[in-house]
Scaffold this motif. Structure first.
Motif, PDB file in Angstrom:
ATOM      1  N   ALA A  35       0.822  -1.681  -0.462  1.00 30.97           N
ATOM      2  CA  ALA A  35       0.094  -0.098   0.371  1.00 30.97           C
ATOM      3  C   ALA A  35       0.655   1.234   0.049  1.00 30.97           C
ATOM      4  N   LEU A  36       1.635   1.684   1.226  1.00 28.85           N
ATOM      5  CA  LEU A  36       3.247   2.151   0.599  1.00 28.85           C
ATOM      6  C   LEU A  36       3.467   2.352  -0.463  1.00 28.85           C
ATOM      7  N   LYS A  37       3.771   1.494  -1.391  1.00 31.80           N
ATOM      8  CA  LYS A  37       4.643   1.830  -1.966  1.00 31.80           C
ATOM      9  C   LYS A  37       3.848   2.129  -3.588  1.00 31.80           C
ATOM     10  N   ARG A  38       2.563   2.130  -3.549  1.00 31.60           N
ATOM     11  CA  ARG A  38       1.955   2.591  -4.450  1.00 31.60           C
ATOM     12  C   ARG A  38       0.777   3.559  -4.094  1.00 31.60           C
ATOM     13  N   ALA A  61       1.942   9.402  -5.853  1.00 33.36           N
ATOM     14  CA  ALA A  61       2.323  10.539  -5.680  1.00 33.36           C
ATOM     15  C   ALA A  61       3.360  10.685  -6.768  1.00 33.36           C
ATOM     16  N   GLU A  62       3.823  10.450  -7.092  1.00 35.57           N
ATOM     17  CA  GLU A  62       5.437  10.324  -8.272  1.00 35.57           C
ATOM     18  C   GLU A  62       4.515  11.331  -9.583  1.00 35.57           C
ATOM     19  N   LYS A  63       3.353   9.815  -9.857  1.00 30.72           N
ATOM     20  CA  LYS A  63       2.824  10.011 -10.930  1.00 30.72           C
ATOM     21  C   LYS A  63       2.027  11.542 -11.124  1.00 30.72           C
ATOM     22  N   LYS A  64       1.605  12.010 -10.249  1.00 31.88           N
ATOM     23  CA  LYS A  64       1.235  13.199 -10.019  1.00 31.88           C
ATOM     24  C   LYS A  64       1.884  14.450 -10.351  1.00 31.88           C
ATOM     25  N   LYS A  65       3.162  13.984  -9.479  1.00 31.24           N
ATOM     26  CA  LYS A  65       4.350  15.197  -9.010  1.00 31.24           C
ATOM     27  C   LYS A  65       4.468  15.090 -10.867  1.00 31.24           C
ATOM     28  N   ALA A  66       4.806  14.122 -11.974  1.00 29.44           N
ATOM     29  CA  ALA A  66       5.237  14.482 -12.902  1.00 29.44           C
ATOM     30  C   ALA A  66       3.923  14.974 -14.225  1.00 29.44           C
TER      31      ALA A  66
END
Length: 85
Positions: free
Chosen positions: A8-11, A16-21
């Motif tokens: 769950a943490l990894k997901r 978050a990385e996807k939204k940041k990009a």
């Protein structure tokens, strides 16, 4: 339980990385697509051209199509086995 929490943490981190990009790409698009009022410097134009080239989809050349050959003897044996059953 720990495995589930880790997944769950990894997901969440991936999301978050996807939204940041996505936000960064939107920022770059807004920056490089605004109309230029007056004279722009050459470096800005070069960066704009590089950015447009980087987001343009690239066509993949897959080369010639593969040609497959049937093993006729194998097909005959398999058909014979099916008919015998």
């Amino acid at each position: 339980m720990f495995m589930y929490m880790d997944m769950a943490l990894k997901r969440d981190e991936d999301e978050a990385e996807k939204k940041k990009a996505e936000h960064f790409i939107n920022y770059l698009i807004a920056m490089y697509t605004q109309p230029s009022f007056g004279k722009t410097d050459q470096q800005f134009e070069n960066n704009k051209k590089k950015f447009i080239e980087s987001i343009t989809p690239k066509l993949e050349s897959k080369g010639p199509a593969k040609v497959y050959q049937w093993d006729e003897e194998l097909m005959k044996r398999l058909k014979a086995q099916q008919d015998n059953q």
